[in-house]
Design a protein around this motif. Sequence first.
Motif, PDB file in Angstrom:
ATOM      1  N   ARG A 116      -5.434 -32.117 -13.537  1.00  0.00           N
ATOM      2  CA  ARG A 116      -4.708 -31.773 -14.751  1.00  0.00           C
ATOM      3  C   ARG A 116      -4.253 -30.315 -14.709  1.00  0.00           C
ATOM      4  N   SER A 117      -3.148 -30.046 -15.377  1.00  0.00           N
ATOM      5  CA  SER A 117      -2.657 -28.683 -15.518  1.00  0.00           C
ATOM      6  C   SER A 117      -2.034 -28.527 -16.896  1.00  0.00           C
ATOM      7  N   VAL A 118      -2.020 -27.292 -17.377  1.00  0.00           N
ATOM      8  CA  VAL A 118      -1.302 -26.949 -18.600  1.00  0.00           C
ATOM      9  C   VAL A 118      -0.069 -26.143 -18.209  1.00  0.00           C
ATOM     10  N   LEU A 119       1.096 -26.564 -18.687  1.00  0.00           N
ATOM     11  CA  LEU A 119       2.341 -25.851 -18.450  1.00  0.00           C
ATOM     12  C   LEU A 119       2.935 -25.462 -19.795  1.00  0.00           C
ATOM     13  N   LYS A 120       3.475 -24.249 -19.857  1.00  0.00           N
ATOM     14  CA  LYS A 120       4.094 -23.809 -21.108  1.00  0.00           C
ATOM     15  C   LYS A 120       5.529 -23.369 -20.824  1.00  0.00           C
TER      16      LYS A 120
END
Length: 400
Positions: free
Chosen positions: A3-7
Amino acid sequence: MERSVLKFGGSSVSDFTKIKSIAEMLKNRVEQGEQLIVVVSAMGKTTDELMANVSSLTSTPKDQELALLLTTGEQQTVSYLSMVLNDIGVSARAMTGYQAGIKTTGHHLKSRIAEIDPETFNQSFNHHDVLVVAGFQGVNDDLEITTLGRGGSDTTAVALAASNQTPCEIYTDVDGVYATDPRLYKEARRLDYVSYEEMMEMSALGAGVLETRSVELANNYNIPLYLGRTLSNVKGTWIMPQTEILEKKAVTGVALDTHMMHVTISYPLPDNNLLTALFNELEAGSVNVDMISQIINLEGLQMSFTIKDTDVLQITNIFESLTEQYSALDFKINEDYVKISLIGSGMRDMSGVASKAFLTLIENDIPFYQTTTSEISISSVIDADNGERAVHALYKAFEI
């Protein structure tokens, strides 16, 4: 599954063509086996347009109603991006801050994140590959919509990465972190790596590429933080612990803060009641005081401090209220100053940095009116007209 968080910031999602391009990029990453939490800002200048609408209606909007209105910009973006993702075969869900379980505390327009339950995302990932979350917003204990203030979407992204224990990638319209603003100094170099503490100082002192609270969160929870240009192959900047960076220069960067005001007050007598009233009002209004100095002598009390220019209305109201009780209080709010700062963790181990900085300003006929220092920074208030010239002079003097 990874999983990754991208903004993605407002400029990255400013039109439908860009939103479609981002959706294709996200699809490619999902096909590589990732589950993604995607945080987005309002499209382009949407928030500014909403504020302009308010100004045409009233000069005294209630904070609760203003927060509710301002969050609609992000809600548009999450809806559009989720629609496009689902249309191209990616299972996506749009989520407001409330639906994402982002619980906040504090002032309606400057709230802080108190808690995020990762189980909300674990359950949603059972049915979706991409969760598109509205940045900048949350909900308080009274179930009222709140906003996180300037740069709040960055804070949302890092907080989600911390709660889900994933890396965080922030995409915007810049290639990464530069030693100084390349718009002011064309030869400024891009940094491949910068420490958490240097990035916090740079953000707090005017380098507006990342919001200070987001870097502080990444540091507290040891979250790998990446800053790069949206849909670009150019390598960006990793923000990481200082212990992992080999090169330690005395000065890593120069920051110029043009979004500040210099406040000076004077009162003929030392009066702790006045100071208590002032700082209580500043705290109640969530007005952040930065550089501060005080002198008490035969002429009474003199104090100077700096604040963000977004707090001009609040600080004016505070002083107008105080002068009703303290009629001899004199105050001046100067908007024609800027703050120039040197930042570098190597300052701890190297002497002469402050004297060299002062001599550089003096040799270039740049007066400075107030100075503060920390372990890794030196900041001075100077005339706004000298801001760009000071950046050039200090960058060259320290061979950054």
